[in-house]
Design an enzyme around this catalytic site. Sequence first.
Site, PDB file in Angstrom:
ATOM      1  N   TYR A 157      -1.128 -41.326 -66.923  1.00  0.00           N
ATOM      2  CA  TYR A 157      -1.222 -40.179 -67.532  1.00  0.00           C
ATOM      3  C   TYR A 157      -2.028 -39.992 -68.033  1.00  0.00           C
ATOM      4  O   TYR A 157      -2.579 -38.785 -68.470  1.00  0.00           O
ATOM      5  CB  TYR A 157       0.515 -40.113 -68.126  1.00  0.00           C
ATOM      6  CG  TYR A 157       1.036 -38.701 -68.510  1.00  0.00           C
ATOM      7  CD1 TYR A 157       0.901 -37.576 -67.776  1.00  0.00           C
ATOM      8  CD2 TYR A 157       0.923 -38.574 -70.192  1.00  0.00           C
ATOM      9  CE1 TYR A 157       1.493 -36.140 -68.427  1.00  0.00           C
ATOM     10  CE2 TYR A 157       1.671 -37.357 -70.324  1.00  0.00           C
ATOM     11  CZ  TYR A 157       1.728 -36.357 -69.366  1.00  0.00           C
ATOM     12  OH  TYR A 157       1.872 -35.211 -69.855  1.00  0.00           O
ATOM     13  N   LYS A 164      -0.206 -34.179 -75.184  1.00  0.00           N
ATOM     14  CA  LYS A 164       1.072 -34.553 -76.054  1.00  0.00           C
ATOM     15  C   LYS A 164       1.198 -34.972 -76.987  1.00  0.00           C
ATOM     16  O   LYS A 164       1.682 -34.708 -77.862  1.00  0.00           O
ATOM     17  CB  LYS A 164       1.962 -35.440 -74.717  1.00  0.00           C
ATOM     18  CG  LYS A 164       1.790 -34.269 -73.297  1.00  0.00           C
ATOM     19  CD  LYS A 164       2.267 -33.196 -73.734  1.00  0.00           C
ATOM     20  CE  LYS A 164       2.808 -32.480 -71.847  1.00  0.00           C
ATOM     21  NZ  LYS A 164       2.388 -30.878 -72.178  1.00  0.00           N
TER      22      LYS A 164
HETATM   23  P1  NAD Z   1       3.130 -25.459 -63.973  1.00  0.00           P
HETATM   24  O1  NAD Z   1       2.781 -26.300 -63.437  1.00  0.00           O
HETATM   25  O2  NAD Z   1       4.721 -24.834 -63.541  1.00  0.00           O
HETATM   26  O3  NAD Z   1       3.799 -25.386 -65.397  1.00  0.00           O
HETATM   27  C1  NAD Z   1       2.460 -25.438 -66.505  1.00  0.00           C
HETATM   28  C2  NAD Z   1       1.602 -24.317 -66.359  1.00  0.00           C
HETATM   29  O4  NAD Z   1       0.074 -24.308 -67.343  1.00  0.00           O
HETATM   30  C3  NAD Z   1       1.071 -22.845 -65.042  1.00  0.00           C
HETATM   31  O5  NAD Z   1       1.997 -22.560 -65.157  1.00  0.00           O
HETATM   32  C4  NAD Z   1      -0.340 -23.256 -65.648  1.00  0.00           C
HETATM   33  O6  NAD Z   1      -0.050 -21.868 -64.625  1.00  0.00           O
HETATM   34  C5  NAD Z   1      -0.486 -23.485 -67.173  1.00  0.00           C
HETATM   35  N1  NAD Z   1      -1.200 -23.285 -67.453  1.00  0.00           N
HETATM   36  C6  NAD Z   1      -2.612 -24.186 -67.337  1.00  0.00           C
HETATM   37  N2  NAD Z   1      -3.759 -24.037 -67.549  1.00  0.00           N
HETATM   38  C7  NAD Z   1      -3.710 -22.702 -67.572  1.00  0.00           C
HETATM   39  C8  NAD Z   1      -4.124 -21.865 -69.269  1.00  0.00           C
HETATM   40  N3  NAD Z   1      -5.782 -22.167 -68.549  1.00  0.00           N
HETATM   41  N4  NAD Z   1      -4.006 -20.906 -69.749  1.00  0.00           N
HETATM   42  C9  NAD Z   1      -2.634 -20.528 -69.290  1.00  0.00           C
HETATM   43  N5  NAD Z   1      -2.000 -21.230 -68.946  1.00  0.00           N
HETATM   44  C10 NAD Z   1      -2.593 -22.237 -67.993  1.00  0.00           C
HETATM   45  O7  NAD Z   1       4.215 -26.948 -63.997  1.00  0.00           O
HETATM   46  P2  NAD Z   1       5.281 -27.694 -65.223  1.00  0.00           P
HETATM   47  O8  NAD Z   1       5.720 -28.684 -64.598  1.00  0.00           O
HETATM   48  O9  NAD Z   1       7.039 -26.240 -64.908  1.00  0.00           O
HETATM   49  O10 NAD Z   1       4.732 -27.691 -66.463  1.00  0.00           O
HETATM   50  C11 NAD Z   1       5.591 -26.800 -68.271  1.00  0.00           C
HETATM   51  C12 NAD Z   1       5.188 -27.837 -68.993  1.00  0.00           C
HETATM   52  O11 NAD Z   1       5.918 -29.138 -68.949  1.00  0.00           O
HETATM   53  C13 NAD Z   1       3.514 -28.419 -68.787  1.00  0.00           C
HETATM   54  O12 NAD Z   1       3.064 -28.359 -70.796  1.00  0.00           O
HETATM   55  C14 NAD Z   1       4.062 -29.895 -68.484  1.00  0.00           C
HETATM   56  O13 NAD Z   1       3.097 -30.799 -69.054  1.00  0.00           O
HETATM   57  C15 NAD Z   1       5.519 -30.403 -69.342  1.00  0.00           C
HETATM   58  N6  NAD Z   1       6.329 -31.470 -68.368  1.00  0.00           N
HETATM   59  C16 NAD Z   1       6.634 -31.084 -67.151  1.00  0.00           C
HETATM   60  C17 NAD Z   1       7.353 -32.574 -66.599  1.00  0.00           C
HETATM   61  C18 NAD Z   1       7.500 -32.430 -65.624  1.00  0.00           C
HETATM   62  O14 NAD Z   1       7.771 -33.952 -64.666  1.00  0.00           O
HETATM   63  N7  NAD Z   1       6.798 -31.984 -64.509  1.00  0.00           N
HETATM   64  C19 NAD Z   1       7.929 -33.115 -67.654  1.00  0.00           C
HETATM   65  C20 NAD Z   1       7.533 -33.049 -69.087  1.00  0.00           C
HETATM   66  C21 NAD Z   1       6.674 -32.075 -69.809  1.00  0.00           C
HETATM   67  O1  0WE Z   2       2.829 -32.934 -68.404  1.00  0.00           O
HETATM   68  C1  0WE Z   2       2.494 -33.182 -66.852  1.00  0.00           C
HETATM   69  C2  0WE Z   2       1.492 -33.066 -66.344  1.00  0.00           C
HETATM   70  C3  0WE Z   2       0.242 -32.048 -66.684  1.00  0.00           C
HETATM   71  C4  0WE Z   2      -0.680 -31.375 -65.540  1.00  0.00           C
HETATM   72  C5  0WE Z   2      -0.736 -31.551 -64.396  1.00  0.00           C
HETATM   73  C6  0WE Z   2      -1.365 -31.738 -63.208  1.00  0.00           C
HETATM   74  C7  0WE Z   2      -2.022 -31.323 -61.949  1.00  0.00           C
HETATM   75  C8  0WE Z   2      -3.357 -31.442 -61.502  1.00  0.00           C
HETATM   76  C9  0WE Z   2      -1.731 -31.559 -66.077  1.00  0.00           C
HETATM   77  N1  0WE Z   2      -2.641 -31.228 -65.929  1.00  0.00           N
HETATM   78  C10 0WE Z   2      -3.358 -31.456 -63.948  1.00  0.00           C
HETATM   79  N2  0WE Z   2      -4.220 -30.856 -63.386  1.00  0.00           N
HETATM   80  C11 0WE Z   2      -4.285 -30.859 -62.261  1.00  0.00           C
HETATM   81  O2  0WE Z   2      -5.093 -30.797 -61.846  1.00  0.00           O
HETATM   82  N3  0WE Z   2       3.639 -34.209 -66.072  1.00  0.00           N
HETATM   83  C12 0WE Z   2       4.589 -34.301 -67.114  1.00  0.00           C
HETATM   84  C13 0WE Z   2       4.393 -34.268 -65.137  1.00  0.00           C
HETATM   85  C14 0WE Z   2       3.547 -34.945 -64.758  1.00  0.00           C
HETATM   86  O3  0WE Z   2       2.250 -35.704 -64.293  1.00  0.00           O
HETATM   87  C15 0WE Z   2       1.996 -37.077 -64.473  1.00  0.00           C
HETATM   88  C16 0WE Z   2       2.943 -37.902 -65.049  1.00  0.00           C
HETATM   89  C17 0WE Z   2       3.960 -36.643 -65.128  1.00  0.00           C
HETATM   90  C18 0WE Z   2       6.061 -37.315 -65.718  1.00  0.00           C
HETATM   91  C19 0WE Z   2       1.053 -37.359 -64.666  1.00  0.00           C
HETATM   92  C20 0WE Z   2       0.647 -39.473 -63.738  1.00  0.00           C
HETATM   93  C21 0WE Z   2       2.497 -39.815 -64.387  1.00  0.00           C
HETATM   94  C22 0WE Z   2       3.357 -39.438 -64.936  1.00  0.00           C
END
Ligand code: NAD
Ligand code: 0WE
Length: 257
Positions: A157, A164
């Site tokens: 991560y 975060k």
């Molecule tokens: P997702 O990929 O659907 O959403 C991430 C979003 O970030 C995308 O819509 C992307 O377009 C946007 N983004 C990236 N660069 C950008 C930029 N320059 N300008 C505007 N938007 C931009 O994935 P998600 O899992 O729905 O992620 C949404 C949020 O939830 C993120 O902050 C992620 O860190 C957080 N989150 C995700 C998880 C998980 O496991 N999926 C867990 C906890 C928190």
């Molecule tokens: O916030 C995240 C992931 C956000 C994210 C994901 C990507 C994948 C593609 C940010 N940048 C990128 N760049 C890319 O090119 N999460 C909370 C999901 C997540 O990601 C992990 C996790 C979890 C949970 C990565 C490693 C370990 C755990």
Amino acid sequence: MAQFTSKVGLIVGVANKRSIAWAIAQAASAEGATLILTYAGERLEDNVRELAATLSNVTVLPCDVTDDAQMDALFASIEAEHGGLDFMVHGAAFALREDLAAPFSETSREGFRVALEVSAYSLVALARRAAPMMAARGGGSIVTLSYLGSQRVFTNYNIMGVAKAALEASVRYLASDLGPQNIRVNAISAGPIKTLAASGISGFSNILQTYRDRAPLRRTVDTSEVADAAVFLLGPNSRGITAEVLMVDSGFHAMGV
Ligand code: NAD
Ligand code: 0WE
């Protein structure tokens, strides 16, 4: 009556139907909200427009959070079309892929800058623009999405954990700044969910399985559960809550060995 009747909400972070922000949009819409959904780059525009077409009272606008001109244009057009804003969801995050694979100590200056800019500073930049429009309506609510990697080390991560941590600290400072205008700022720390942001993360299936094995609820969460918590934080039922990070992770965060 529905919680968001005659309320206007901005939702940043919809990429596709699996996005957490999309689940929040659906839940807010079900409560009667008028919504503005944004997309980050033309590649995602068609996706977001198709999803938006399944809801009523939705406008779709571009917003790359690294582009001040796009952010200014977004808020100008919300002001012109809706005359105000009541709530905002921030779900944007990005780190360079190489930084989610190499050892954290290898993080480049550029990788550090990009991750912190997109994933943390963007909340500050959006909140600054949203605040006057919310204050003019007597207050508002802002929710962002975080992950437990802000507090604890999760393999790979890396820089996103640092981003975060900055995001959660920004929630507290923004809550302090904007509270006098009755604007609340909170985060939801969601458990791992297989979205686009999780795709291609090596070992993600193992992370999901670890939550199934060890979280108090012995399962992972889905986007609708995060969305229900977001509706709570965005709406009047949470009127006494600000500067909070609400864990929606099946209780995983409470466990030691
Ligand atoms: P997702 O990929 O659907 O959403 C991430 C979003 O970030 C995308 O819509 C992307 O377009 C946007 N983004 C990236 N660069 C950008 C930029 N320059 N300008 C505007 N938007 C931009 O994935 P998600 O899992 O729905 O992620 C949404 C949020 O939830 C993120 O902050 C992620 O860190 C957080 N989150 C995700 C998880 C998980 O496991 N999926 C867990 C906890 C928190
Ligand atoms: O916030 C995240 C992931 C956000 C994210 C994901 C990507 C994948 C593609 C940010 N940048 C990128 N760049 C890319 O090119 N999460 C909370 C999901 C997540 O990601 C992990 C996790 C979890 C949970 C990565 C490693 C370990 C755990």
